[in-house]
Motif scaffolding. Structure first.
Motif, PDB file in Angstrom:
ATOM      1  N   UNK A 140       0.815  -1.225   0.000  1.00  0.00           N
ATOM      2  CA  UNK A 140       0.000   0.000   0.000  1.00  0.00           C
ATOM      3  C   UNK A 140       0.846   1.272   0.000  1.00  0.00           C
ATOM      4  N   UNK A 141       1.999   1.237   0.694  1.00  0.00           N
ATOM      5  CA  UNK A 141       2.879   2.407   0.693  1.00  0.00           C
ATOM      6  C   UNK A 141       3.437   2.656  -0.703  1.00  0.00           C
ATOM      7  N   UNK A 142       3.809   1.594  -1.390  1.00  0.00           N
ATOM      8  CA  UNK A 142       4.330   1.750  -2.741  1.00  0.00           C
ATOM      9  C   UNK A 142       3.289   2.243  -3.712  1.00  0.00           C
ATOM     10  N   UNK A 143       2.061   1.756  -3.546  1.00  0.00           N
ATOM     11  CA  UNK A 143       0.956   2.204  -4.408  1.00  0.00           C
ATOM     12  C   UNK A 143       0.648   3.677  -4.157  1.00  0.00           C
ATOM     13  N   UNK A 144       0.806   4.115  -2.897  1.00  0.00           N
ATOM     14  CA  UNK A 144       0.489   5.504  -2.548  1.00  0.00           C
ATOM     15  C   UNK A 144       1.466   6.506  -3.124  1.00  0.00           C
ATOM     16  N   UNK A 145       2.703   6.080  -3.394  1.00  0.00           N
ATOM     17  CA  UNK A 145       3.706   6.989  -3.968  1.00  0.00           C
ATOM     18  C   UNK A 145       4.490   6.205  -5.020  1.00  0.00           C
ATOM     19  N   UNK A 146       3.926   6.135  -6.220  1.00  0.00           N
ATOM     20  CA  UNK A 146       4.551   5.339  -7.273  1.00  0.00           C
ATOM     21  C   UNK A 146       5.921   5.875  -7.660  1.00  0.00           C
ATOM     22  N   UNK A 147       6.045   7.211  -7.745  1.00  0.00           N
ATOM     23  CA  UNK A 147       7.315   7.800  -8.169  1.00  0.00           C
ATOM     24  C   UNK A 147       8.433   7.419  -7.202  1.00  0.00           C
TER      25      UNK A 147
END
Length: 496
Positions: A140-147
Motif C-alpha cells: 500500500x505504501x508503494x501504491x500511494x507513492x509510485x514515483x
C-alpha cells in the motif's frame, strides 16, 4: 465608458503593480499543483468496473506490479536472487517473485523441473532464457507513492550495477510515473519557453514596440499562473491532458488583448481612444468567451474524470483570459500607447478575398457542404482507444522497455478473474480442479497469451496416494500466507 477610461488613466500604474506583486504567490500555487495520471481516474467513479476493481483490491491487496527484466542472464544466476532479495526489503514492495522462487514452490508441490520451467517460459523467462523477469508486487505504501517506489527500485538496480540496456523496467507504476514527469510543469517549460519566444516575436512584429510586446506577454504568463493557481485552490490535479491548458490560456489571452489593441489603434483619432476601444471591444469579447465557456463546460457531462476536469479548468481559463485581456490590457495602453499601423495592404488582400467568395458563393457553399458530409462519414468510423503507452514519446526508454518485456516475458497489465466458492464444505482438491477447468477455458481465448493461478503451482495430475496427497496439502497449507491467488479462507480464487 468614460468613467472606466478615467479610472485607467489614474490607476493603471497601481493596477499593474498589484498584478506584479501577486505573481509570486500565484506562481508558487501553480508550481505545487499535484499531478495525477493514475489509470483508475479514467474510470467513472460509480461504474461497475471500478467498484469490482476496488473490491478486488480489498480481497487480494493492491494489485500493481513492476516487472524488472534483467538481460543476458539465467534464472540460476546468483545476481538474480540477490537483486530479488534486495527489492523485497523495500517498504514499497510487499513481495518479489523470481523464476527460481516460483519454480521452487512448483517442485515442492510435485511438479518436475522440466514442467516447472516450461510453465515459466513467456512469464518470468524469455523463450531463449536470456531475459529473466522479477515481479515486484507493490505494498500500500508503494501504491500511494509510485514515483518514490520507482526511484527506490531503480536505486537497488544501480547499487547492483545494473544500468542502461542491462535492465528493463515495466509496469503501471513505471508508466504512470513517466506520464507524471512528462505532464509536469518542469518538463513542459522548455516547450513553453519556445512558444513564448514565438509569441513575443509575432507581438513585436505586430506592435513595433518591444516594451509593449513584452508587457502583453507578461500578462499572458500571469493569466496562466492565475488559472493553474485557481485549479489548485479548487482541489484539482494536473494530468497529461491538462498540460495543454497553459498554451490554450495564452492563446485566449493574447486573442482578447490583440483585439483590444486593434480597437484602440482604430480609435486613435477619437477624443477618448481608450473609452472608445472599451466600448467596441467588450461585447464581442464577452460573447466569444461566453460561447467558448459553454462549449468547454459541456465536457463536464463526460464520465471520464480527466475530460470532466479539463472542461471546468479550460472554462475557468477562458474567463481568466477575458479578465486579463479586457481588464489589464487597457492599463498597458495608458503607459505604452500603441502606434497607428498602416493596414492598407492587408485590407486590400482581405477585400479581394471577400469579393472572390461573394462572386463564387454557390461553389464555396457546395464545397463546404461536401467537406462537412465527408468528415461526418469519417467521424462515424472513429474507434475509441486509450492506451497509456501511446502517450509516451517513441524514443522513450520506458516505452522500449515495456515493449521488450511484453514481447519476451509477459504483458504489463492483466485481466483478473475471481472464482467464488459458496459451498464451504467443498474439498481443496475439488476447488483446485474447478479453477483449473475455468483457467483452461480462459487460456483458450485467442487474445490470452497465458494464465496463472494457484493451480499453476500444482502438478497437472494430483497424487492418488492419500498419504502423498496429505503431505502435499499440508505443505500447501503452510504456504497459505504467501499465496497471492487465494483469499478469504479459500472462498475466493483468482485467475490472472
Amino acid at each position: 465608458m468614460s468613467t472606466l477610461s478615467e479610472f485607467y488613466q489614474k490607476h493603471s500604474g497601481k493596477l499593474l503593480l498589484l498584478t506584479l506583486l501577486s505573481f509570486p504567490l500565484l506562481f508558487v500555487k501553480a508550481q505545487t499543483l499535484p499531478a495525477n495520471n493514475d489509470i483508475e481516474t479514467w474510470l467513472p467513479r460509480d461504474s461497475e468496473v471500478r467498484s469490482n476493481y476496488e473490491e478486488f483490491k480489498r480481497d487480494f491487496g493492491v494489485e500493481e506490479l513492476i516487472v524488472v527484466g534483467i538481460e543476458n542472464t539465467s534464472k540460476d544466476d546468483v545476481l538474480v536472487e540477490a537483486v530479488c532479495e534486495r527489492l523485497e526489503r523495500l517498504d514499497s514492495v510487499r513481495k518479489c517473485w523470481s523464476p527460481g522462487r516460483m519454480q521452487a514452490i512448483m517442485t515442492s508441490f510435485g511438479v518436475d523441473d522440466v514442467e516447472a520451467e516450461s510453465r515459466l517460459k513467456g512469464l518470468t523467462l524469455s523463450q531463449d532464457g536470456r531475459l529473466v523477469g522479477l515481479i515486484c508486487l507493490l505494498s500500500p505504501e508503494g501504491y500511494g507513492d509510485r514515483a518514490k517506489t520507482v526511484d527506490a527500485v531503480t536505486g537497488v538496480l544501480e547499487y547492483c550495477q545494473l544500468r542502461g540496456d542491462q535492465v528493463r523496467l515495466a509496469g503501471a507504476p513505471v508508466i504512470v510515473t513517466e506520464l507524471d514527469r512528462l505532464g509536469s510543469e518542469e518538463e513542459n517549460q522548455k516547450f513553453f519557453f519556445i512558444t513564448l519566444l514565438v509569441c513575443w516575436g509575432l507581438l513585436a512584429y505586430t506592435t513595433r514596440q518591444w516594451q509593449l510586446s513584452l508587457a502583453l506577454l507578461g500578462l499572458t504568463i500571469w493569466a496562466i499562473q492565475l488559472t493553474l493557481a485557481g485549479i489548485h485552490v479548487a482541489g484539482g490535479e494536473m494530468n497529461f491532458i491538462l498540460s495543454a491548458l497553459s498554451v490554450m490560456v495564452m492563446i485566449f489571452t493574447l486573442a482578447v488583448s490583440i483585439h483590444f489593441m486593434h480597437y484602440y489603434t482604430a480609435a486613435l483619432e477619437d477624443d477618448d481612444p481608450l473609452g472608445q476601444a472599451l466600448k467596441t471591444a467588450w461585447k464581442p469579447c464577452c460573447l466569444a468567451t461566453l460561447t467558448t465557456t459553454i462549449g468547454l463546460v459541456s465536457l463536464a457531462v463526460s464520465d471520464i474524470l480527466p475530460v470532466n476536469q479539463f472542461g471546468y479548468a479550460a472554462a475557468w481559463g477562458s474567463v481568466v483570459a477575458l479578465i486579463t485581456g479586457l481588464g489589464l490590457t487597457p492599463a498597458l495602453m495608458t503607459i505604452w500607447p500603441p502606434q497607428a499601423q498602416s493596414e492598407e495592404q492587408g485590407a486590400a488582400i482581405i477585400s479581394r478575398l471577400g469579393d472572390w467568395i461573394s462572386t463564387h458563393s454557390k461553389v464555396v457553399s457546395a464545397a463546404t457542404v461536401t467537406m462537412i458530409m465527408a468528415t461526418c462519414v469519417g467521424l462515424m468510423s472513429i474507434e475509441t482507444k486509450i492506451d497509456p503507452l501511446d502517450f509516451l514519446p517513441k524514443n522513450s526508454k520506458v516505452l522500449t522497455d515495456a515493449q521488450r518485456v511484453e514481447a519476451q516475458l509477459t504483458n504489463i497489465d492483466s485481466i483478473e478473474a475471481v472464482v467464488e466458492f459458496r459451498n464451504n464444505d467443498l474439498p481443496f482438491t475439488q476447488r483446485l480442479e474447478k479453477v483449473r477447468e475455468i483457467e483452461a477455458v480462459i487460456a483458450g481465448h485467442p487474445a490470452v497469451r497465458h494464465t496463472i493461478s494457484s493451480a499453476s503451482f500444482f502438478p497437472s495430475e494430483m497424487p492418488q496416494n492419500p498419504f502423498t496427497l496429505g503431505r502435499l496439502l499440508k505443505r500447501a497449507e503452510s504456504q497459505r500466507e504467501h499465496n497471492e491467488y487465494i483469499a478469504d479462507g479459500e472462498r475466493l480464487w483468482r485467475i490472472s
